[in-house]
Design a protein around this motif. Structure first.
Motif, PDB file in Angstrom:
ATOM      1  N   LEU A 195     -61.537  29.336 -12.134  1.00 19.68           N
ATOM      2  CA  LEU A 195     -60.407  28.374 -12.237  1.00 19.68           C
ATOM      3  C   LEU A 195     -60.434  27.469 -10.966  1.00 19.68           C
ATOM      4  O   LEU A 195     -60.115  26.272 -11.136  1.00 19.68           O
ATOM      5  CB  LEU A 195     -58.889  29.312 -12.096  1.00 19.68           C
ATOM      6  CG  LEU A 195     -58.808  30.078 -13.320  1.00 19.68           C
ATOM      7  CD1 LEU A 195     -57.418  30.839 -13.189  1.00 19.68           C
ATOM      8  CD2 LEU A 195     -58.683  29.196 -14.578  1.00 19.68           C
ATOM      9  N   LEU A 196     -60.534  27.864  -9.839  1.00 15.48           N
ATOM     10  CA  LEU A 196     -60.863  26.829  -8.761  1.00 15.48           C
ATOM     11  C   LEU A 196     -61.931  25.915  -8.931  1.00 15.48           C
ATOM     12  O   LEU A 196     -61.946  24.931  -8.739  1.00 15.48           O
ATOM     13  CB  LEU A 196     -60.822  27.766  -7.201  1.00 15.48           C
ATOM     14  CG  LEU A 196     -59.676  28.504  -6.728  1.00 15.48           C
ATOM     15  CD1 LEU A 196     -59.929  29.199  -5.583  1.00 15.48           C
ATOM     16  CD2 LEU A 196     -58.429  27.383  -6.816  1.00 15.48           C
ATOM     17  N   GLY A 197     -63.203  26.447  -9.631  1.00 20.75           N
ATOM     18  CA  GLY A 197     -64.125  25.590  -9.643  1.00 20.75           C
ATOM     19  C   GLY A 197     -63.709  24.330 -10.508  1.00 20.75           C
ATOM     20  O   GLY A 197     -64.139  23.401 -10.513  1.00 20.75           O
ATOM     21  N   ILE A 198     -62.840  24.797 -11.708  1.00 19.67           N
ATOM     22  CA  ILE A 198     -62.439  23.755 -12.607  1.00 19.67           C
ATOM     23  C   ILE A 198     -61.519  22.587 -11.819  1.00 19.67           C
ATOM     24  O   ILE A 198     -61.780  21.481 -12.045  1.00 19.67           O
ATOM     25  CB  ILE A 198     -61.457  24.399 -13.714  1.00 19.67           C
ATOM     26  CG1 ILE A 198     -62.468  25.131 -14.644  1.00 19.67           C
ATOM     27  CG2 ILE A 198     -60.637  23.076 -14.467  1.00 19.67           C
ATOM     28  CD1 ILE A 198     -61.803  25.950 -15.686  1.00 19.67           C
ATOM     29  N   ILE A 199     -60.635  23.124 -10.917  1.00 21.73           N
ATOM     30  CA  ILE A 199     -59.846  22.270 -10.121  1.00 21.73           C
ATOM     31  C   ILE A 199     -60.806  21.416  -9.275  1.00 21.73           C
ATOM     32  O   ILE A 199     -60.556  20.015  -9.272  1.00 21.73           O
ATOM     33  CB  ILE A 199     -58.977  23.052  -9.402  1.00 21.73           C
ATOM     34  CG1 ILE A 199     -57.933  23.570 -10.314  1.00 21.73           C
ATOM     35  CG2 ILE A 199     -58.041  22.279  -8.396  1.00 21.73           C
ATOM     36  CD1 ILE A 199     -56.788  24.884  -9.640  1.00 21.73           C
ATOM     37  N   GLU A 200     -61.894  22.018  -8.723  1.00 20.64           N
ATOM     38  CA  GLU A 200     -62.595  21.186  -7.872  1.00 20.64           C
ATOM     39  C   GLU A 200     -63.325  20.110  -8.570  1.00 20.64           C
ATOM     40  O   GLU A 200     -63.453  19.199  -7.797  1.00 20.64           O
ATOM     41  CB  GLU A 200     -63.641  22.163  -7.251  1.00 20.64           C
ATOM     42  CG  GLU A 200     -63.143  23.291  -6.263  1.00 20.64           C
ATOM     43  CD  GLU A 200     -64.264  24.133  -5.691  1.00 20.64           C
ATOM     44  OE1 GLU A 200     -65.604  24.068  -6.070  1.00 20.64           O
ATOM     45  OE2 GLU A 200     -63.967  24.960  -4.590  1.00 20.64           O
ATOM     46  N   ARG A 201     -63.738  20.425  -9.477  1.00 19.85           N
ATOM     47  CA  ARG A 201     -64.636  19.378 -10.578  1.00 19.85           C
ATOM     48  C   ARG A 201     -63.391  18.153 -10.804  1.00 19.85           C
ATOM     49  O   ARG A 201     -64.066  17.038 -10.814  1.00 19.85           O
ATOM     50  CB  ARG A 201     -65.068  20.021 -11.725  1.00 19.85           C
ATOM     51  CG  ARG A 201     -66.394  20.831 -11.505  1.00 19.85           C
ATOM     52  CD  ARG A 201     -67.071  21.198 -12.786  1.00 19.85           C
ATOM     53  NE  ARG A 201     -66.502  22.217 -13.466  1.00 19.85           N
ATOM     54  CZ  ARG A 201     -66.465  23.438 -13.179  1.00 19.85           C
ATOM     55  NH1 ARG A 201     -67.272  23.877 -12.089  1.00 19.85           N
ATOM     56  NH2 ARG A 201     -65.969  24.446 -14.109  1.00 19.85           N
TER      57      ARG A 201
END
Length: 182
Positions: A36-42
């Motif tokens: 989930l944090l990876g999605i936000i980071e992208r």
């Protein structure tokens, strides 16, 4: 009797469940958090910041500035397949270990086994840098292998049934997994 929701069941398992189940819940939760944090980071434009918090660097200079990764990396996975197979192995190996030694020893063996696995990776990368350039380590494989190996050492003749048909002593599987990990 009222049935618990998924969230209530997870809370119950974390508070009262077997240690094997607790470790699986923690690993899956951290995987979901990283995802989930990876999605936000992208979306925001960062690049793998969250993943870098969890990955263990096999380069000593980088490890010195990220010492927490010695532990965080043993609870994190980068792909669903990696998570699934590690948790499947943990489910069976952990349950067997926990039945013999108990919950506290499972947790201690899991953490110490994972930490030692990372330290061995760090030393091996340093000693054979020509063959193994610095890289990143992520996943519970070392921790789970420690649990499985401890069980195999304590009860080497315990039969493990491959495909429910062929009985193989646990020590043979442990030697196979250790040899393929090298």
């Amino acid at each position: 009797m009222k049935q618990r929701s998924i969230i209530e069941e997870l809370k119950f398992q974390l508070q009262h469940g077997k240690m094997t189940v607790r470790l699986i819940i923690i690993n899956v939760s951290i995987f979901a958090l990283i995802y989930l944090l990876g999605i936000i980071e992208r979306i925001v434009g960062f690049s793998n910041f969250t993943l870098s918090i969890f990955t263990f660097p096999s380069d000593f200079g980088e490890f010195i500035v990220k010492p927490w990764t010695l532990i965080t990396s043993i609870f994190a996975h980068v792909s669903l397949g990696h998570l699934f197979f590690n948790m499947l192995f943990l489910f069976f190996a952990g349950a067997m270990f926990e039945q013999i030694f108990g919950a506290k020893k499972l947790l201690v063996t899991y953490v110490i086994g994972g930490v030692l696995g990372n330290i061995i990776e760090l030393i091996a990368t340093f000693l054979i840098a020509d063959f193994s350039p610095p890289h990143y380590v992520l996943g519970a494989s070392g921790a789970i292998m420690a649990v499985f190996t401890a069980t195999a050492v304590y009860r080497p003749q315990t039969p493990i049934y491959l495909f429910g048909i062929v009985a193989i002593p646990i020590y043979v599987l442990a030697l196979f997994f250790l040899a393929t990990d090298l």
